[in-house]
Design a protein around this motif. Structure first.
Motif, PDB file in Angstrom:
ATOM      1  N   ARG A  40       0.888  -1.326   0.084  1.00 48.47           N
ATOM      2  CA  ARG A  40       0.112  -0.036   0.014  1.00 48.47           C
ATOM      3  C   ARG A  40       0.841   1.285   0.029  1.00 48.47           C
ATOM      4  O   ARG A  40       1.759   1.427   0.714  1.00 48.47           O
ATOM      5  CB  ARG A  40      -1.037  -0.029   1.082  1.00 48.47           C
ATOM      6  N   ARG A  60      -6.902   6.418  -4.023  1.00 50.01           N
ATOM      7  CA  ARG A  60      -8.335   6.830  -3.635  1.00 50.01           C
ATOM      8  C   ARG A  60      -8.223   7.639  -2.398  1.00 50.01           C
ATOM      9  O   ARG A  60      -7.254   7.360  -1.517  1.00 50.01           O
ATOM     10  CB  ARG A  60      -9.361   5.502  -3.347  1.00 50.01           C
ATOM     11  N   ASP A  62      -8.666   8.554   1.614  1.00 46.77           N
ATOM     12  CA  ASP A  62      -8.615   7.713   2.792  1.00 46.77           C
ATOM     13  C   ASP A  62      -8.460   8.821   3.909  1.00 46.77           C
ATOM     14  O   ASP A  62      -7.236   8.944   4.376  1.00 46.77           O
ATOM     15  CB  ASP A  62      -7.570   6.846   2.758  1.00 46.77           C
ATOM     16  N   TRP A  66      -4.276  10.094   0.670  1.00 46.54           N
ATOM     17  CA  TRP A  66      -4.683   9.233  -0.701  1.00 46.54           C
ATOM     18  C   TRP A  66      -3.636   7.758  -0.711  1.00 46.54           C
ATOM     19  O   TRP A  66      -2.630   8.001  -0.345  1.00 46.54           O
ATOM     20  CB  TRP A  66      -4.112  10.207  -2.247  1.00 46.54           C
TER      21      TRP A  66
END
Length: 75
Positions: A40, A60, A62, A66
């Motif tokens: 990640r 995306r 969070d 991002w």
């Protein structure tokens, strides 16, 4: 820490953008991260243009960061 890597993604104005390297690093080239255990990527964006670029690269939102999950299939 662990499987998460905090990165700085620089943003340039559209006249100087070439997203090919970003598409490779966050797409096919993701193996350079995953083979060392990173699954990640986490970054931040301060402008709407920067956020749009990150979204195009598959990140995306969070919270205030991002994120890009490297375990998801490459589009």
């Amino acid at each position: 820490e662990g499987p998460e890597l905090i990165i700085a993604v620089d943003y340039v104005t559209p006249a100087y953008q070439d997203s090919r390297i970003g598409r490779w690093v966050f797409g096919e080239g993701r193996e350079m991260f995953t083979r060392v255990g990173i699954s990640r990527l986490v970054t931040t964006a301060t402008t709407s243009s920067h956020r749009n670029y990150l979204q195009q690269m598959g990140f995306r939102p969070d919270g205030t960061n991002w994120v890009k999950d490297l375990t998801e299939p490459v589009e």
